[in-house]
Design a protein around this motif. Structure first.
Motif, PDB file in Angstrom:
ATOM      1  N   LYS A  44       0.815  -1.317   0.052  1.00 38.44           N
ATOM      2  CA  LYS A  44      -0.017   0.092  -0.039  1.00 38.44           C
ATOM      3  C   LYS A  44       0.932   1.112  -0.079  1.00 38.44           C
ATOM      4  O   LYS A  44       1.411   1.737   1.099  1.00 38.44           O
ATOM      5  CB  LYS A  44      -0.916  -0.005   1.284  1.00 38.44           C
ATOM      6  CG  LYS A  44      -1.968  -1.205   1.277  1.00 38.44           C
ATOM      7  CD  LYS A  44      -3.256  -0.680   0.461  1.00 38.44           C
ATOM      8  CE  LYS A  44      -4.286  -1.667   0.818  1.00 38.44           C
ATOM      9  NZ  LYS A  44      -5.731  -1.361   0.514  1.00 38.44           N
ATOM     10  N   ILE A  45       1.052   1.815  -1.164  1.00 40.04           N
ATOM     11  CA  ILE A  45       2.048   3.025  -1.264  1.00 40.04           C
ATOM     12  C   ILE A  45       1.355   4.161  -1.789  1.00 40.04           C
ATOM     13  O   ILE A  45       0.487   3.878  -2.676  1.00 40.04           O
ATOM     14  CB  ILE A  45       3.203   2.496  -2.315  1.00 40.04           C
ATOM     15  CG1 ILE A  45       4.039   1.367  -2.190  1.00 40.04           C
ATOM     16  CG2 ILE A  45       4.225   3.769  -2.518  1.00 40.04           C
ATOM     17  CD1 ILE A  45       4.616   0.850  -3.288  1.00 40.04           C
ATOM     18  N   GLN A  62      -3.492   9.902   8.707  1.00 41.20           N
ATOM     19  CA  GLN A  62      -4.665   9.913   9.630  1.00 41.20           C
ATOM     20  C   GLN A  62      -5.570   8.794   9.391  1.00 41.20           C
ATOM     21  O   GLN A  62      -5.916   7.819   9.948  1.00 41.20           O
ATOM     22  CB  GLN A  62      -5.163  10.995  10.217  1.00 41.20           C
ATOM     23  CG  GLN A  62      -4.962  11.658  11.527  1.00 41.20           C
ATOM     24  CD  GLN A  62      -5.552  12.690  11.667  1.00 41.20           C
ATOM     25  OE1 GLN A  62      -5.568  13.793  10.981  1.00 41.20           O
ATOM     26  NE2 GLN A  62      -5.970  13.015  13.024  1.00 41.20           N
ATOM     27  N   HIS A  63      -6.101   9.045   7.922  1.00 40.51           N
ATOM     28  CA  HIS A  63      -7.201   8.194   7.505  1.00 40.51           C
ATOM     29  C   HIS A  63      -6.722   6.970   6.682  1.00 40.51           C
ATOM     30  O   HIS A  63      -7.694   6.192   6.374  1.00 40.51           O
ATOM     31  CB  HIS A  63      -8.174   9.198   6.622  1.00 40.51           C
ATOM     32  CG  HIS A  63      -8.451  10.405   7.264  1.00 40.51           C
ATOM     33  ND1 HIS A  63      -8.130  11.675   6.662  1.00 40.51           N
ATOM     34  CD2 HIS A  63      -9.334  10.407   8.333  1.00 40.51           C
ATOM     35  CE1 HIS A  63      -8.888  12.453   7.461  1.00 40.51           C
ATOM     36  NE2 HIS A  63      -9.433  11.886   8.425  1.00 40.51           N
ATOM     37  N   ARG A  64      -5.611   6.794   6.535  1.00 39.71           N
ATOM     38  CA  ARG A  64      -5.097   5.737   5.915  1.00 39.71           C
ATOM     39  C   ARG A  64      -4.244   4.678   6.749  1.00 39.71           C
ATOM     40  O   ARG A  64      -2.767   4.641   6.211  1.00 39.71           O
ATOM     41  CB  ARG A  64      -5.026   5.914   4.530  1.00 39.71           C
ATOM     42  CG  ARG A  64      -5.612   6.408   3.621  1.00 39.71           C
ATOM     43  CD  ARG A  64      -6.990   5.464   3.347  1.00 39.71           C
ATOM     44  NE  ARG A  64      -6.455   4.220   2.759  1.00 39.71           N
ATOM     45  CZ  ARG A  64      -6.667   3.690   1.519  1.00 39.71           C
ATOM     46  NH1 ARG A  64      -7.447   4.691   0.699  1.00 39.71           N
ATOM     47  NH2 ARG A  64      -6.233   2.725   1.087  1.00 39.71           N
ATOM     48  N   PRO A  65      -4.560   4.199   7.823  1.00 34.51           N
ATOM     49  CA  PRO A  65      -3.526   3.523   8.588  1.00 34.51           C
ATOM     50  C   PRO A  65      -2.996   2.300   7.838  1.00 34.51           C
ATOM     51  O   PRO A  65      -2.010   1.912   8.317  1.00 34.51           O
ATOM     52  CB  PRO A  65      -4.392   3.138   9.810  1.00 34.51           C
ATOM     53  CG  PRO A  65      -5.616   3.219   9.531  1.00 34.51           C
ATOM     54  CD  PRO A  65      -5.695   4.236   8.415  1.00 34.51           C
ATOM     55  N   ASP A  66      -3.511   1.875   6.719  1.00 37.71           N
ATOM     56  CA  ASP A  66      -3.247   0.913   6.023  1.00 37.71           C
ATOM     57  C   ASP A  66      -2.049   0.849   5.152  1.00 37.71           C
ATOM     58  O   ASP A  66      -1.299   0.071   4.630  1.00 37.71           O
ATOM     59  CB  ASP A  66      -4.257   0.288   5.275  1.00 37.71           C
ATOM     60  CG  ASP A  66      -4.895   0.999   4.211  1.00 37.71           C
ATOM     61  OD1 ASP A  66      -5.031   2.244   4.843  1.00 37.71           O
ATOM     62  OD2 ASP A  66      -5.082   0.800   3.152  1.00 37.71           O
ATOM     63  N   VAL A  67      -1.697   2.405   4.925  1.00 41.04           N
ATOM     64  CA  VAL A  67      -0.579   2.658   3.999  1.00 41.04           C
ATOM     65  C   VAL A  67       0.892   2.628   4.801  1.00 41.04           C
ATOM     66  O   VAL A  67       0.773   3.017   5.974  1.00 41.04           O
ATOM     67  CB  VAL A  67      -0.509   3.839   3.032  1.00 41.04           C
ATOM     68  CG1 VAL A  67      -2.065   4.105   3.090  1.00 41.04           C
ATOM     69  CG2 VAL A  67       0.227   4.881   3.791  1.00 41.04           C
ATOM     70  N   THR A  68       1.740   1.806   4.331  1.00 43.20           N
ATOM     71  CA  THR A  68       2.978   1.660   4.712  1.00 43.20           C
ATOM     72  C   THR A  68       4.129   2.341   4.056  1.00 43.20           C
ATOM     73  O   THR A  68       5.010   2.375   4.853  1.00 43.20           O
ATOM     74  CB  THR A  68       3.175   0.117   4.819  1.00 43.20           C
ATOM     75  OG1 THR A  68       3.527  -0.410   3.626  1.00 43.20           O
ATOM     76  CG2 THR A  68       2.150  -0.574   5.883  1.00 43.20           C
ATOM     77  N   ALA A  69       3.722   3.028   3.175  1.00 44.02           N
ATOM     78  CA  ALA A  69       4.977   3.628   2.429  1.00 44.02           C
ATOM     79  C   ALA A  69       4.315   4.852   1.766  1.00 44.02           C
ATOM     80  O   ALA A  69       3.248   4.649   1.116  1.00 44.02           O
ATOM     81  CB  ALA A  69       5.653   2.898   1.590  1.00 44.02           C
ATOM     82  N   SER A 108       2.287  -6.205  10.729  1.00 46.36           N
ATOM     83  CA  SER A 108       0.866  -5.743  11.064  1.00 46.36           C
ATOM     84  C   SER A 108       0.586  -4.350  10.680  1.00 46.36           C
ATOM     85  O   SER A 108       1.482  -3.691  11.037  1.00 46.36           O
ATOM     86  CB  SER A 108       0.370  -6.101  12.386  1.00 46.36           C
ATOM     87  OG  SER A 108       1.156  -5.172  13.239  1.00 46.36           O
ATOM     88  N   PRO A 109      -0.482  -4.023   9.968  1.00 49.65           N
ATOM     89  CA  PRO A 109      -0.818  -2.537   9.619  1.00 49.65           C
ATOM     90  C   PRO A 109      -0.769  -1.727  11.150  1.00 49.65           C
ATOM     91  O   PRO A 109      -1.145  -2.129  12.044  1.00 49.65           O
ATOM     92  CB  PRO A 109      -2.267  -2.437   9.076  1.00 49.65           C
ATOM     93  CG  PRO A 109      -2.982  -4.051   9.585  1.00 49.65           C
ATOM     94  CD  PRO A 109      -1.604  -4.665   9.666  1.00 49.65           C
ATOM     95  N   ARG A 110      -0.245  -0.698  10.895  1.00 56.28           N
ATOM     96  CA  ARG A 110      -0.111   0.445  12.166  1.00 56.28           C
ATOM     97  C   ARG A 110      -1.808   0.778  12.494  1.00 56.28           C
ATOM     98  O   ARG A 110      -2.494   0.886  11.835  1.00 56.28           O
ATOM     99  CB  ARG A 110       0.680   1.709  12.007  1.00 56.28           C
ATOM    100  CG  ARG A 110       0.230   2.231  10.751  1.00 56.28           C
ATOM    101  CD  ARG A 110       1.443   3.226  10.166  1.00 56.28           C
ATOM    102  NE  ARG A 110       0.840   4.003   9.070  1.00 56.28           N
ATOM    103  CZ  ARG A 110       0.179   5.092   9.441  1.00 56.28           C
ATOM    104  NH1 ARG A 110      -0.436   5.524  10.459  1.00 56.28           N
ATOM    105  NH2 ARG A 110      -0.196   5.764   8.168  1.00 56.28           N
ATOM    106  N   ARG A 111      -1.985   0.980  13.604  1.00 57.41           N
ATOM    107  CA  ARG A 111      -3.211   0.993  14.381  1.00 57.41           C
ATOM    108  C   ARG A 111      -3.632   2.542  14.125  1.00 57.41           C
ATOM    109  O   ARG A 111      -2.760   3.499  14.269  1.00 57.41           O
ATOM    110  CB  ARG A 111      -3.495   0.850  15.703  1.00 57.41           C
ATOM    111  CG  ARG A 111      -2.107   0.652  16.555  1.00 57.41           C
ATOM    112  CD  ARG A 111      -2.643   0.883  17.844  1.00 57.41           C
ATOM    113  NE  ARG A 111      -2.504   2.258  18.248  1.00 57.41           N
ATOM    114  CZ  ARG A 111      -3.750   2.969  18.706  1.00 57.41           C
ATOM    115  NH1 ARG A 111      -4.834   2.142  18.516  1.00 57.41           N
ATOM    116  NH2 ARG A 111      -3.792   4.146  18.702  1.00 57.41           N
TER     117      ARG A 111
END
Lengths: 334, 334
Positions: free
Chosen positions: B182-183, B233-240, B331-334
């Motif tokens: 998820k970039i 804030q709204h996309r805790p699923d993006v990791t990069a 794990s995705p960040r919360r």
DNA sequence: ACCGCTCATGGAAACGATTCCATCATGGTT
DNA sequence: AACCATGATGGAATCGTTTCCATGAGCGGT
């Protein structure tokens, strides 16, 4: 349909289209007196033809160029970029174009640029002067309207400068308050004013005066790095340094990192000029903020409204404490 | 001793002083043919009187202005400051003055500035276009010599641009290689080209496409911060995340710090444009370096030597790995 | 010795605007 | 009815340069 459909359209063609003389068109367009009916016709014709008066013709006749010239040492330096932004912002509200030149803090290049400017018939110039400003004498005599920014090197030229004396004093006092006694200053060659303020501050606080505690760099990044590294290497007794600008500050933290001297544990650092990355830096840098944009804006105001002009405007600086200064270490670093 | 000792000295006075006609003076000074003796006399007189030809008169006659216009979104942005520096550097070697305007990425302001430029009879312009470049159509038709820099929005205008496609691809590949899927991309409004390249890169690597993964900001720092903070804030699923410029990158690390997301542990960051402080930042930022100065220099060359002009010049970018990217967290960040 | 060619030279036009000044119409006053 | 003041208007000069063109001098060839 005999109009020369090629090239730029002139006042003559507008006059023809409106069925009036060129003088009338000029008068209407520059707000002179004319009957309502005529004004209507002229405005309509001008709009229809999308007429734009040529600044060349106007300026030739008026014997002056509208635009203003701006000479800075280095547009890449955030401080001068912001100063430039201020000038542009003010000039835009007057509709005046701005011609920018880069001097590199080299008096020779500066003189050359002045030549170009007066060749262009620019009669209004804002400059960050490089040397002692003596190359400005001929231009001044020729009636050029000059305002100096950031540095005040001639008393016969209006200047807009940051409050160097207060800024330096604040920095030195802050450092002295943390216990530092050997404080160094890294400056550009051209900042004689600030260096004098530094020496005065040192003296007024009764700290040891030492010629070698102020080092100079030219305006390039390499030169700044060399100056910073040299200072850090050869003077292990200094425990605090003041960098006279953001590229000097950058060079100082780079050099410190390279030489493995830690900030603020080994030496404290205060940088002139607050830049966005000062907060991002590790550690965040304590700075003396300077109103770069305001300096540019005020200088532009001064040069544009050339009413009676005050000899000098001084703008306040502000100490912003972050994390690059600490108490003096008990023993000098080795 | 009858010379009008006031005001600027003209070609007429030089002619008088040299005992020749004005035409001869003009010819000598612009390298035309003349006898050695006459040339001598004219040169001597010109030097003695310190004569400078008026660019106004010359340009009016020649029906073109020497100088070149430069339009950038924000002179305060290091990237555009360096681009400007490149332009100025090239222009200086041709002795051409440069008039700078700031568009703020606002098409309306850009159109206004174009107006000012053609009013000044500038026939050569370098611009970083704001929108789709349609406001350039009339100027183009009028024969204005335009070169676009940094962005290529019209095929009928020569452009000098960084290799966005390769740059974005490199960045995405690097991130994907670290395990990120998820970039996100934070860009300016005007960077449609780069956004397209981003989507293409995502697609070509088989990563999940998601419209919301590209967010836009206007050219202000506030807007950039808002965009970065919103994304984080709204996309805790993006990791990069890839920041499309140095002010966007700055905003991203600021926002991350504020929201307590750690770089690179929580999210990895790649910033477009290598700036001096990228190395000073905590952590030092991995970047896609862009040859900003070269872009400006090449654009100036193109606009000055208006021989047959290639439709587009693309300059390479380079991945500089520092410390702002790490492997994907499990794990995705919360 | 004459013709024609080349070359240096200076007068004058042109560029596109502003502005001075003369002209003319209008309306009000004596 | 004559006169003056006022205001609108257009022609022409002007700014400083480049460039076209005419002029005249010098000179080699027939």
């Amino acid at each position: 349909m005999s109009g020369p459909s090629q090239g730029r359209i002139t006042i003559k063609e507008v006059a023809e289209a409106a069925g009036v003389g060129v003088a009338t068109v000029s008068r209407v367009l520059s707000g002179g007196s004319a009957s309502a009916e005529t004004r209507e016709k002229v405005l309509a014709a001008a709009a229809r033809l999308d007429y734009r008066p040529s600044a060349l013709g106007r300026n030739l006749r008026r014997r002056r160029t509208g635009g203003i010239g701006l000479l800075v040492p280095d547009i890449t330096d955030s401080f001068y970029a912001r100063l430039t932004d201020g000038v542009l912002s003010c000039a835009r509200s007057y509709g005046e174009p701005v011609t920018v030149g880069v001097t590199g803090d080299d008096p020779e290049r500066e003189a050359e640029l002045i030549g170009t400017l007066i060749e262009q018939s620019m009669d209004r110039v804002i400059a960050v002067p490089s040397g002692d400003g003596e190359m400005w004498a001929p231009a001044l005599r020729a009636g050029l309207n000059v305002v100096f920014a950031d540095r005040r090197v001639r008393t016969d030229v209006p200047s807009v400068v940051p409050d160097d004396r207060a800024g330096v004093l604040t920095a030195v006092e802050y450092l002295a308050g943390l216990g530092h006694r050997k404080i160094a200053y890294i400056g550009r060659h051209a900042q004689s004013q600030r260096v004098a303020a530094f020496r005065a501050a040192i003296a007024s606080l009764g700290l040891p005066a030492d010629r070698d505690l102020v080092v100079h760099a030219r305006s390039s990044r390499d030169s700044a790095y060399a100056a910073a590294a040299g200072l850090l290497q050869h003077r292990p007794d200094v425990t605090a340094v003041i960098a006279g600008g953001n590229v000097l500050g950058e060079a100082a933290v780079l050099a410190a990192r390279e030489l493995d001297v830690r900030i603020p544990r080994d030496v404290s650092l205060i940088m002139f000029d607050d830049v966005p990355w000062a907060e991002l830096c590790s550690p965040p840098l304590t700075v003396i903020a300077q109103p770069a944009q305001d300096i540019g804006y005020r200088a532009a105001e001064l040069v544009l409204r050339h009413g009676r002009r005050p000899p000098a405007v001084t703008l306040p600086t502000q100490l912003v404490v972050r994390a690059s200064c600490g108490p003096k270490v008990s023993s000098p670093r080795r």
